[in-house]
Design a protein around this motif. Structure first.
Motif, mmCIF file in Angstrom:
data_model
loop_
_atom_site.group_PDB
_atom_site.id
_atom_site.type_symbol
_atom_site.label_atom_id
_atom_site.label_comp_id
_atom_site.label_asym_id
_atom_site.label_seq_id
_atom_site.Cartn_x
_atom_site.Cartn_y
_atom_site.Cartn_z
ATOM 1 N N ASN A 81 0.966 -1.152 -0.040
ATOM 2 C CA ASN A 81 0.010 -0.008 -0.092
ATOM 3 C C ASN A 81 0.881 1.204 0.236
ATOM 4 N N LEU A 82 0.803 2.058 -1.123
ATOM 5 C CA LEU A 82 1.634 3.353 -1.201
ATOM 6 C C LEU A 82 1.006 4.520 -0.584
ATOM 7 N N ASN A 83 0.118 4.343 0.177
ATOM 8 C CA ASN A 83 -0.660 5.635 0.639
ATOM 9 C C ASN A 83 0.278 6.244 1.706
ATOM 10 N N ASN A 84 0.709 7.551 1.641
ATOM 11 C CA ASN A 84 1.379 8.412 2.607
ATOM 12 C C ASN A 84 2.793 8.024 2.361
ATOM 13 N N LYS A 85 3.212 7.281 1.087
ATOM 14 C CA LYS A 85 4.816 7.476 0.988
ATOM 15 C C LYS A 85 5.257 8.079 0.120
ATOM 16 N N LYS A 86 6.534 8.692 0.172
ATOM 17 C CA LYS A 86 7.141 9.571 -0.401
ATOM 18 C C LYS A 86 7.658 8.871 -1.797
ATOM 19 N N ILE A 87 7.355 9.084 -2.873
ATOM 20 C CA ILE A 87 8.064 8.488 -4.438
ATOM 21 C C ILE A 87 8.529 9.329 -5.166
ATOM 22 N N VAL A 88 9.948 9.106 -5.504
ATOM 23 C CA VAL A 88 10.720 10.082 -6.226
ATOM 24 C C VAL A 88 11.124 9.245 -7.385
ATOM 25 N N ILE A 89 10.732 9.816 -8.658
ATOM 26 C CA ILE A 89 11.380 9.280 -9.978
ATOM 27 C C ILE A 89 12.533 10.233 -10.470
ATOM 28 N N ILE A 90 13.653 9.706 -10.514
ATOM 29 C CA ILE A 90 14.811 10.510 -11.204
ATOM 30 C C ILE A 90 15.160 10.104 -12.531
ATOM 31 N N GLY A 91 14.744 10.879 -13.315
ATOM 32 C CA GLY A 91 14.914 10.985 -14.837
ATOM 33 C C GLY A 91 13.680 11.148 -15.546
ATOM 34 N N GLY A 92 13.889 11.598 -16.907
ATOM 35 C CA GLY A 92 12.552 12.171 -17.568
ATOM 36 C C GLY A 92 12.291 11.589 -19.152
ATOM 37 N N GLY A 93 12.870 10.351 -19.182
ATOM 38 C CA GLY A 93 12.783 9.597 -20.314
ATOM 39 C C GLY A 93 11.891 8.423 -20.655
ATOM 40 N N GLN A 94 11.841 7.640 -21.404
ATOM 41 C CA GLN A 94 10.773 6.628 -21.502
ATOM 42 C C GLN A 94 10.905 5.611 -20.291
ATOM 43 N N VAL A 95 11.974 5.194 -19.748
ATOM 44 C CA VAL A 95 11.781 4.246 -18.389
ATOM 45 C C VAL A 95 11.140 5.246 -17.236
ATOM 46 N N ALA A 96 11.280 6.493 -17.087
ATOM 47 C CA ALA A 96 10.700 7.106 -16.136
ATOM 48 C C ALA A 96 9.110 7.371 -16.450
ATOM 49 N N LEU A 97 8.879 7.502 -17.597
ATOM 50 C CA LEU A 97 7.343 7.375 -18.200
ATOM 51 C C LEU A 97 6.711 6.039 -17.942
ATOM 52 N N ARG A 98 7.365 5.040 -17.943
ATOM 53 C CA ARG A 98 6.887 3.624 -17.991
ATOM 54 C C ARG A 98 6.678 3.619 -16.307
ATOM 55 N N ARG A 99 7.477 3.879 -15.531
ATOM 56 C CA ARG A 99 7.372 3.860 -14.003
ATOM 57 C C ARG A 99 6.305 4.580 -13.550
ATOM 58 N N LEU A 100 6.036 5.882 -14.087
ATOM 59 C CA LEU A 100 4.924 6.521 -13.843
ATOM 60 C C LEU A 100 3.628 5.902 -14.200
ATOM 61 N N LYS A 101 3.549 5.581 -15.311
ATOM 62 C CA LYS A 101 2.266 4.880 -15.724
ATOM 63 C C LYS A 101 1.839 3.882 -14.780
ATOM 64 N N HIS A 102 3.032 2.906 -14.533
ATOM 65 C CA HIS A 102 2.790 1.791 -13.622
ATOM 66 C C HIS A 102 2.206 2.555 -12.412
ATOM 67 N N LEU A 103 2.506 3.405 -11.727
ATOM 68 C CA LEU A 103 2.244 3.812 -10.380
ATOM 69 C C LEU A 103 1.029 4.802 -10.422
ATOM 70 N N LEU A 104 0.562 5.293 -11.262
ATOM 71 C CA LEU A 104 -0.440 6.407 -11.323
ATOM 72 C C LEU A 104 -1.912 5.552 -11.004
ATOM 73 N N PRO A 105 -2.241 4.537 -11.115
ATOM 74 C CA PRO A 105 -3.671 3.766 -10.910
ATOM 75 C C PRO A 105 -3.499 3.590 -9.215
ATOM 76 N N TYR A 106 -2.400 3.610 -8.695
ATOM 77 C CA TYR A 106 -2.310 3.343 -7.260
ATOM 78 C C TYR A 106 -1.956 4.548 -6.400
ATOM 79 N N TYR A 107 -1.184 5.437 -6.985
ATOM 80 C CA TYR A 107 -0.783 6.481 -6.350
ATOM 81 C C TYR A 107 -0.347 7.660 -7.031
ATOM 82 N N GLN A 108 -0.688 8.857 -6.896
ATOM 83 C CA GLN A 108 -0.546 10.223 -7.513
ATOM 84 C C GLN A 108 0.512 11.357 -6.876
ATOM 85 N N LYS A 109 0.722 11.008 -5.628
ATOM 86 C CA LYS A 109 1.656 12.020 -4.957
ATOM 87 C C LYS A 109 3.161 11.646 -5.268
ATOM 88 N N ILE A 110 3.541 11.976 -6.401
ATOM 89 C CA ILE A 110 5.119 11.535 -6.982
ATOM 90 C C ILE A 110 5.736 12.647 -7.268
#
Length: 204
Positions: free
Chosen positions: A10-39
């Protein structure tokens, strides 16, 4: 070789940091968005598609090179740059409590993102430990062919049935038998599901 234990979190109240702005960062963000958006995304620049998601979901974007203060309090750090020096710096300085997903070299991290299949409450995670993402995708496709389109509704029905039976004054053996019957002889039709639930509610 490091072994990874399958784990749903459960990712509620967790601090998530994605370092990078390319395709890998995009895939990780897409994976996380359905479960958590405070990134938070840390990168001087991002791809057009990633920028669209940042705007749509109001993701925090720090437009600068990664520094220690960006991830010092992070619960999950996703390393998604193609700069080896920055990647290694993050690995070397990441807090001991942080989970790390290292896309550049999976063995440097302690979290991997599996391929997932979701049908409502049903979640299936598939991983080959980095050995063959292509095989993982093939397995996902094979499983998708075996799961009817009605499965999301069916799993929700199973949840309602289990919750209802737990409230009934029935023997554990009978509860197990009734739930097992719903697996052996699935009820996919919504009206039939409601009829079954109504019958159980009015069981004498």
């Amino acid at each position: 070789m490091r072994q990874f234990s399958p784990l749903f979190v459960n990712l509620n109240n967790k601090k998530i940091v994605i370092i990078g702005g390319g395709q890998v960062a995009l895939r990780r963000l897409k994976h996380l968005l359905p479960y958590y958006q405070k990134i938070t995304v840390v990168s001087p620049s991002v791809t057009a598609e990633l920028h669209q998601l940042i705007k749509r979901y109001q993701i925090d974007w720090l437009k600068e090179k990664c520094k220690f203060q960006h991830f010092q309090n992070a619960d999950l750090i996703i390393i998604a740059t193609n700069d080896e020096a920055i990647n290694q710096y993050i690995v070397d300085h990441a807090p001991s409590h942080s989970w790390i997903n290292a896309s550049h070299r999976s063995e440097d991290g302690n979290v991997q993102f599996p391929i997932t299949l979701t049908r409502g409450k049903l979640q299936i995670a598939i991983s080959t430990g980095g050995a063959s993402p292509i095989l993982a995708k093939k397995i996902k496709h094979a499983i998708e062919q075996e799961i009817p389109d009605q499965y999301e509704q069916y799993v929700d029905f199973l949840y309602q049935a289990r919750k209802l039976l737990k409230q009934q004054e029935l023997t554990p053996q009978l509860k197990k038998q009734l739930l097992s019957q719903l697996i052996e002889d699935p009820i996919y039709d919504k009206k039939e599901q409601q009829t079954w639930l109504h019958k159980q509610r009015n069981r004498s």
